[in-house]
Design a protein around this motif. Structure first.
Motif, mmCIF file in Angstrom:
data_model
loop_
_atom_site.group_PDB
_atom_site.id
_atom_site.type_symbol
_atom_site.label_atom_id
_atom_site.label_comp_id
_atom_site.label_asym_id
_atom_site.label_seq_id
_atom_site.Cartn_x
_atom_site.Cartn_y
_atom_site.Cartn_z
ATOM 1 N N SER A 54 55.028 19.037 -7.499
ATOM 2 C CA SER A 54 55.075 17.885 -8.633
ATOM 3 C C SER A 54 54.850 16.563 -8.538
ATOM 4 O O SER A 54 54.548 15.504 -9.307
ATOM 5 C CB SER A 54 56.106 18.550 -9.558
ATOM 6 O OG SER A 54 57.415 18.052 -9.022
ATOM 7 N N ARG A 57 51.448 15.494 -6.821
ATOM 8 C CA ARG A 57 50.174 15.564 -7.728
ATOM 9 C C ARG A 57 50.276 14.759 -8.934
ATOM 10 O O ARG A 57 49.183 14.161 -9.321
ATOM 11 C CB ARG A 57 50.293 17.143 -8.356
ATOM 12 C CG ARG A 57 49.953 18.067 -7.286
ATOM 13 C CD ARG A 57 49.517 19.531 -8.074
ATOM 14 N NE ARG A 57 48.860 20.263 -7.034
ATOM 15 C CZ ARG A 57 48.758 21.769 -7.377
ATOM 16 N NH1 ARG A 57 49.232 21.956 -8.732
ATOM 17 N NH2 ARG A 57 48.155 22.441 -6.832
ATOM 18 N N ASN A 58 51.502 13.962 -9.214
ATOM 19 C CA ASN A 58 51.576 13.140 -10.171
ATOM 20 C C ASN A 58 51.339 11.670 -9.577
ATOM 21 O O ASN A 58 52.178 11.276 -8.733
ATOM 22 C CB ASN A 58 52.771 13.153 -10.739
ATOM 23 C CG ASN A 58 53.078 11.948 -11.860
ATOM 24 O OD1 ASN A 58 52.893 10.771 -11.776
ATOM 25 N ND2 ASN A 58 53.477 12.705 -13.261
ATOM 26 N N VAL A 60 51.980 8.589 -10.359
ATOM 27 C CA VAL A 60 53.040 7.660 -10.712
ATOM 28 C C VAL A 60 54.358 8.033 -10.183
ATOM 29 O O VAL A 60 55.129 7.106 -9.385
ATOM 30 C CB VAL A 60 53.337 7.579 -12.265
ATOM 31 C CG1 VAL A 60 54.746 6.871 -12.719
ATOM 32 C CG2 VAL A 60 52.294 7.244 -13.021
ATOM 33 N N ARG A 61 54.887 9.467 -9.914
ATOM 34 C CA ARG A 61 55.811 9.908 -9.261
ATOM 35 C C ARG A 61 55.678 9.707 -7.733
ATOM 36 O O ARG A 61 56.495 9.479 -6.980
ATOM 37 C CB ARG A 61 55.959 11.285 -9.734
ATOM 38 C CG ARG A 61 56.636 11.458 -10.843
ATOM 39 C CD ARG A 61 56.843 12.997 -11.247
ATOM 40 N NE ARG A 61 58.414 13.410 -10.373
ATOM 41 C CZ ARG A 61 58.701 14.582 -10.222
ATOM 42 N NH1 ARG A 61 57.954 15.762 -11.003
ATOM 43 N NH2 ARG A 61 59.681 14.849 -9.860
ATOM 44 N N ARG A 62 54.199 9.991 -7.413
ATOM 45 C CA ARG A 62 54.220 9.810 -5.784
ATOM 46 C C ARG A 62 54.357 8.174 -5.336
ATOM 47 O O ARG A 62 54.990 8.164 -4.267
ATOM 48 C CB ARG A 62 52.683 10.307 -5.786
ATOM 49 C CG ARG A 62 52.397 10.126 -4.247
ATOM 50 C CD ARG A 62 50.792 10.785 -3.880
ATOM 51 N NE ARG A 62 50.518 10.621 -2.429
ATOM 52 C CZ ARG A 62 49.396 11.198 -2.004
ATOM 53 N NH1 ARG A 62 48.707 11.760 -2.775
ATOM 54 N NH2 ARG A 62 49.170 11.247 -0.838
#
Length: 82
Positions: A54, A57-58, A60-62
């Motif tokens: 999760s 794959r995102n 912004v979070r990565r």
């Protein structure tokens, strides 16, 4: 947020493409899903895989994870140079 390095959990390098991350996540999900795996901790493994995927794959979070952890690694490197 993952306590462990999501790249290590998924088994991809930090420069892996989105397609490589997605493929690794699918492969891990197939192998470690509690309905398929006979491992006693399959549910915990799957939770760690889901959390890592999760994040990776995102975009912004990565990017946020990379920024925070690169800063921590830079500080650790500076301290060991003393």
């Amino acid at each position: 947020m993952a306590e462990r390095d999501p790249y290590a959990v998924v088994g991809v390098p930090a420069h892996a493409s989105a397609d490589a991350v997605a493929a690794a996540c699918r492969d891990l999900a197939r192998r470690h899903h509690p309905d398929v795996s006979t491992e006693p901790d399959a549910q915990a493994q799957m939770a760690a895989i889901n959390d890592a995927c999760s994040i990776l794959r995102n975009p912004v979070r990565r990017a946020a994870w990379d920024r925070i952890n690169l800063r921590i690694l830079d500080r650790a490197g500076d301290q060991s140079a003393d």
